[in-house]
Write a protein that holds these residues in place. Structure first.
Motif, PDB file in Angstrom:
ATOM      1  N   UNK A  84      12.692  80.642  35.234  1.00  0.00           N
ATOM      2  CA  UNK A  84      13.669  80.316  34.199  1.00  0.00           C
ATOM      3  C   UNK A  84      14.900  81.206  34.315  1.00  0.00           C
ATOM      4  N   UNK A  85      14.689  82.483  34.611  1.00  0.00           N
ATOM      5  CA  UNK A  85      15.802  83.425  34.788  1.00  0.00           C
ATOM      6  C   UNK A  85      16.667  82.978  35.959  1.00  0.00           C
ATOM      7  N   UNK A  86      16.018  82.714  37.072  1.00  0.00           N
ATOM      8  CA  UNK A  86      16.757  82.327  38.279  1.00  0.00           C
ATOM      9  C   UNK A  86      17.444  80.978  38.091  1.00  0.00           C
ATOM     10  N   UNK A  87      16.784  80.065  37.398  1.00  0.00           N
ATOM     11  CA  UNK A  87      17.383  78.759  37.151  1.00  0.00           C
ATOM     12  C   UNK A  87      18.655  78.870  36.330  1.00  0.00           C
ATOM     13  N   UNK A  88      18.638  79.716  35.307  1.00  0.00           N
ATOM     14  CA  UNK A  88      19.841  79.925  34.499  1.00  0.00           C
ATOM     15  C   UNK A  88      20.949  80.534  35.346  1.00  0.00           C
ATOM     16  N   UNK A 101      16.340  87.886  31.655  1.00  0.00           N
ATOM     17  CA  UNK A 101      16.005  88.935  32.618  1.00  0.00           C
ATOM     18  C   UNK A 101      15.710  90.252  31.910  1.00  0.00           C
ATOM     19  N   UNK A 102      16.426  90.522  30.816  1.00  0.00           N
ATOM     20  CA  UNK A 102      16.200  91.762  30.079  1.00  0.00           C
ATOM     21  C   UNK A 102      14.761  91.844  29.578  1.00  0.00           C
ATOM     22  N   UNK A 103      14.276  90.737  29.031  1.00  0.00           N
ATOM     23  CA  UNK A 103      12.897  90.692  28.538  1.00  0.00           C
ATOM     24  C   UNK A 103      11.922  90.909  29.688  1.00  0.00           C
ATOM     25  N   UNK A 104      12.155  90.217  30.796  1.00  0.00           N
ATOM     26  CA  UNK A 104      11.257  90.334  31.940  1.00  0.00           C
ATOM     27  C   UNK A 104      11.307  91.735  32.558  1.00  0.00           C
TER      28      UNK A 104
END
Length: 356
Positions: A84-88, A101-104
């Motif tokens: 999801x991060x990379x898709x965004x 990304x911050x959460x991850x």
């Protein structure tokens, strides 16, 4: 041993931005102040021996709504949240990518840490902050992420986000290269070739270029092709050089397109195919290569490998001349051209250049 010419490499290593990779000028070029005095034989074309041009991001850059990334982190396939991060990120939704990304990253995901470094470094969805970028890259690098190692190396070698530290940059590049990061292997090869940050070692440079070329990096394929063409750090092998040029050309490396076109035109290391060579020269000319424009001008004006078209040929001559690739012989032929055709060529050149 004869080495390829690398213009301004030392300066770039000291002052260049933290880009995806250090840039080198075409290694095959040899400095010379003297212009060509003779018109090439009709059946061959050559690349002029001339001073290598200063590095540039692209001869004919296409407009893009977002800045180029230093490194594009690849998401692990077994982590849907990272996807999801990379898709965004891929969709240009940088603020969303930053939040996700911050959460991850806080959960210990190295790829998310690398993503945060990327966003901070390139001002994507957040204000640029090289210090924070370096912090996130460092955390990801310590966790074993090769892309973060390379990105941090580029910050260290340019002095962004902290003090300039070539020693640490080299260690990071070497670690990333061992883990299979092609851009790290390529840049490490340049350092071994330059002989300033590291002792000069052309054989080691060739090994690293081969590693990056095998991974599909066009710049490495082009540079390694020149090594095989010149016999630098490897035995001379014109056929292998041409295969590498072809691979880099397919990836739209403009310098490789020019060299490959010339090889095909002359049948050097590959079967002669002048129509295909001219088509590739046209492509490189449209991409802004002044060398290709000059060579295309010659074949069009002389009608070799393509139908003669003096107006089109002199258009490309005039365009190349504005980029510093003048040609006294073609200037003379242009002056002998009928006034009407000369006016058409000049008008076509102005249109291409966007001038009145």
């Amino acid at each position: 041993m004869k080495l390829p010419c690398i213009t301004m490499l030392a300066t770039l290593l000291l002052t260049g931005p933290a880009a995806a990779q250090l840039q080198i000028a075409p290694p095959a070029t040899i400095p010379s102040a003297a212009p060509e005095k003779q018109k090439p034989k009709p059946h061959t074309i050559t690349k002029k021996k001339e001073a290598a041009p200063a590095p540039k991001p692209s001869a004919s850059p296409k407009p893009t709504p977002t800045p180029a990334a230093t490194v594009i982190p690849a998401p692990p396939t077994d982590n849907s949240n990272a996807d999801l991060v990379f898709g965004a990120y891929q969709r240009g939704q940088y603020k969303t990518a930053f939040d996700l990304a911050t959460v991850r990253a806080q959960a210990g995901d190295p790829k998310a840490m690398t993503m945060l470094g990327e966003l901070y470094s390139n001002a994507m969805g957040i204000r640029r902050d090289y210090a924070k970028a370096a912090e996130w890259y460092k955390r990801a690098a310590d966790a074993g992420d090769r892309e973060a190692m390379f990105a941090l190396a580029m910050l260290r070698i340019s002095g962004r986000g902290g003090s300039l530290d070539k020693g640490e940059a080299v260690k990071l590049m070497a670690s990333a290269a061992k883990l299979g990061e092609p851009k790290a292997a390529y840049n490490l090869a340049l350092l071994y070739l330059d002989g300033q940050t590291l002792p000069q070692d052309v054989r080691r440079s060739a090994e690293l270029l081969r590693q990056a070329a095998d991974a599909g990096l066009p710049e490495a394929q082009y540079a390694l092709a020149t090594f095989y063409k010149e016999g630098t750090g490897v035995p001379k092998d014109p056929e292998r050089a041409v295969r590498l040029l072809q691979a880099a050309s397919l990836a739209d490396n403009v310098d490789a397109e020019v060299e490959y076109a010339i090889a095909m035109f002359n049948g050097t290391g590959t079967p002669k195919n002048q129509p295909a060579a001219v088509a590739l020269l046209r492509k490189a000319s449209r991409q802004g290569s002044a060398i290709a424009q000059n060579r295309l001008a010659w074949v069009l004006i002389n009608g070799v490998g393509v139908a003669m078209d003096k107006v089109e040929g002199f258009k490309w001559h005039l365009v190349a001349k504005t980029a510093g690739k003048g040609d006294p012989e073609l200037d003379k032929q242009l002056s002998d051209l009928p006034a009407e055709d000369r006016a058409k060529a000049e008008a076509a050149a102005r249109k291409w250049l966007g001038t009145k």
